[in-house]
Motif scaffolding. Structure first.
Motif, short mmCIF file in Angstrom:
data_model
loop_
_atom_site.label_atom_id
_atom_site.label_comp_id
_atom_site.label_asym_id
_atom_site.label_seq_id
_atom_site.Cartn_x
_atom_site.Cartn_y
_atom_site.Cartn_z
N ALA A 77 19.17 -4.46 31.87
CA ALA A 77 17.82 -4.56 32.44
C ALA A 77 17.90 -4.72 33.97
CB ALA A 77 17.06 -5.72 31.81
N GLY A 108 10.90 -9.23 35.61
CA GLY A 108 10.00 -8.46 34.75
C GLY A 108 10.78 -7.63 33.73
N ALA A 109 11.84 -6.96 34.22
CA ALA A 109 12.61 -6.08 33.33
C ALA A 109 13.35 -6.88 32.27
CB ALA A 109 13.59 -5.24 34.15
N GLU A 157 12.46 -9.82 31.08
CA GLU A 157 11.45 -10.33 30.13
C GLU A 157 11.05 -9.25 29.14
OE1 GLU A 157 9.16 -13.92 32.54
OE2 GLU A 157 8.43 -11.85 32.75
N GLU A 158 10.91 -8.06 29.65
CA GLU A 158 10.53 -6.97 28.77
C GLU A 158 11.63 -6.69 27.74
OE1 GLU A 158 8.91 -3.66 31.09
OE2 GLU A 158 9.50 -2.39 29.38
N GLU A 159 12.88 -6.68 28.23
CA GLU A 159 14.02 -6.43 27.34
C GLU A 159 14.12 -7.52 26.26
OE1 GLU A 159 16.21 -3.90 27.08
OE2 GLU A 159 17.15 -4.99 25.42
N ALA A 209 11.66 -9.35 25.06
CA ALA A 209 10.33 -9.68 24.54
C ALA A 209 10.39 -10.30 23.15
CB ALA A 209 9.45 -8.43 24.54
#
Ligand code: ASP
Ligand code: MG
Length: 476
Positions: free
Chosen positions: A344, A378-379, A381-383, A385
């Motif tokens: 990420a 952000g990246a 957190e997205e990874e 999730a």
């Protein structure tokens, strides 16, 4: 046959005084070595000015480049007027300056018309400073009675077509450089070669990246089987610390390639490890010396580390960093969390300067440049999730305004107690360590420290661990 390659950086050939000094040095070394190749940068600030001319032209401004032409012409004319005799080399040199400035103006005009500057055009434009300066130094040497010829590295160094950061093709370069330079060197002439620039196989001008003249020198040192490569700059060598932070910093007489790698990576911008790699691989000693203090022996960089147990040679700090932490009890024993986290990070183009994970596996923390932190968090957190939703990962958070302070020295390898001394020095200064990492190369220990304590941390480690340890040894 003893061969020396010497490179002079922009400040070492950026004024009448500097060029005079550089020419003295070249003549002196020409007496000592059978073959001498000199690599020169553009005068300090010239590459910046050329690239500013190009960039402003692309954005619709057709005045700035004209001012740059006027400035650069005056600057080179002044130097030529001082250094070259009116009835000798001067006219030819001034004609060369004029023709390169015309070329620059033509390029900028085209860029202005097109409204964009391609990397390829940028290389053609920024190559001009080195072309002028190689001719300048060769003319000064000839005027002093030495045999010398300026050579454009476009005739010597062959690269791929990655404009602005071209990679050398070593076999082709070896053949080309030998063929072009041998006749010159065999008759005892000093070859003055442009740093920074090169050409593709089909002859299109490329550059090796900003600050690339060290790289040019190293490439030529390798291809010409040089016995040594010397980098002339405006400091005495690699220092034990940044003298602006630690005024009692000293020169480091001997460093291994591994140690320089750590230092360059961690912000001491004397040499870039990439640029000296060709020399590293061949085991050719590389020396950093001060043009303005040539009797100082400088720093010598060699392949094998010195085995002085326990010594820390330098301490440096990199600023402008943030620390990101991924933490959660559910991470323990789960494979793939680190891999996914760093994938990420990579997806955001951020480079990671330091990583540390506790053996309990409940947190991973890493250090990245602050400007990338929002995108990276952000990246990640997205990874994560799903893990965040399940509370396997509790949170991903960041801390700004941190600095990495690194103590470097191959002698730290296998020597117990060095880390303790580093921590002791910080404890004495009441400085808190937020995180730490020691590379398996064992060449350095890196500590994360709050930015406002960084200067004091450098001073403490420098005073307590570096100076105290060497104070009873004779100066080298
Ligand atoms: N003149 C080029 C630059 O300023 C290359 C160099 O100086 O090494 O980036
Ligand atoms: Mg430069």
């Amino acid at each position: 046959m003893a061969t020396l390659v010497m490179k002079f950086g922009g400040t070492s050939v950026g004024s009448v005084e500097a060029l005079t000094q550089a020419a003295d040095i070249v003549q002196e070394q020409a007496r000592e070595w059978e073959r001498l190749v000199v690599v020169v940068s553009a005068m300090s600030g010239v590459t910046d000015a050329l690239s500013k001319g190009a960039v402003t032209s692309a954005s619709g401004d057709d005045q700035t480049y004209r001012a740059v032409v006027a400035d650069l012409r005056v600057r080179h004319y002044r130097v030529a007027d001082e250094l070259l005799a009116a009835d000798g080399e001067r006219a030819q040199l001034l004609a060369a300056v004029d023709s390169y400035m015309d070329e620059f103006a033509t390029f900028c005009h085209s860029v202005h018309v097109l409204g964009e500057v391609t990397p390829r055009a940028m290389d053609a434009i920024t190559s001009l400073g080195e072309r002028i300066n190689a001719r300048m130094l060769a003319a000064v040497l000839r005027q002093r009675g030495a045999k010398s010829e300026a050579v454009d590295a476009t005739e010597l160094i062959v690269t791929d077509a990655t404009f602005q950061k071209a990679a050398p093709l070593m076999d082709a370069t070896r053949a080309k450089a030998a063929a072009r330079l041998a006749p010159l060197l065999d008759e005892g002439a000093v070859a003055v070669v442009t740093g920074f620039i090169a050409a593709t196989e089909s002859g299109v001008t490329t550059t090796l990246g900003r600050g690339g003249s060290d790289y040019s020198a190293a490439i030529l040192g390798d291809c010409l089987d040089a016995d040594e490569v010397w980098i002339w700059t405006d400091v005495d060598g690699v220092m034990t610390a940044d003298p602006r932070i630690a005024p009692d910093a000293r020169i480091i007489p001997l460093l291994s390639y591994g140690e320089v790698g750590e230092l360059a990576y961690f912000g001491a911008k004397v040499l870039h490890p990439l640029t000296i790699r060709p020399v590293v691989e061949r085991g050719i000693p590389l020396r950093v010396k001060n043009t303005f203090n040539p009797t100082c022996s400088g720093t010598c960089i060699v392949r094998e580390p010195e085995a002085t147990p326990g010594t820390v040679k330098a301490v440096t700090a990199i600023k402008g960093l943030s620390m990101v932490t991924v933490e959660g009890r559910g991470m323990m024993g789960v494979p793939g969390i680190a891999a996914r986290t760093f994938a990420a990070v990579a997806s955001q183009g951020a480079s990671v300067l330091m990583i540390s994970q506790s053996s309990s596996e409940q947190s991973i923390c890493f250090i990245i440049p602050t400007e990338t932190v929002a995108a990276v968090v952000g990246a990640v957190e997205e990874e994560m999730a799903l893990e965040l939703a399940r509370r396997d990962v509790d949170r991903v958070w960041s801390l700004d305004d941190v600095v990495i302070v690194t103590a470097v020295g191959a002698g730290m390898r296998n020597t117990p107690g060095v880390a303790a001394r580093v921590f002791g020095a910080l404890g004495q200064g009441n400085i808190n360590v937020i995180a730490m990492a020691q590379g398996s190369s064992d060449c350095s220990v890196s500590l994360v420290i709050a930015a406002d304590a960084a200067a004091e941390a450098v001073r403490q480690i420098h005073r307590e661990v570096i100076l105290n340890a060497v104070s009873d040894q004779p100066d080298l």
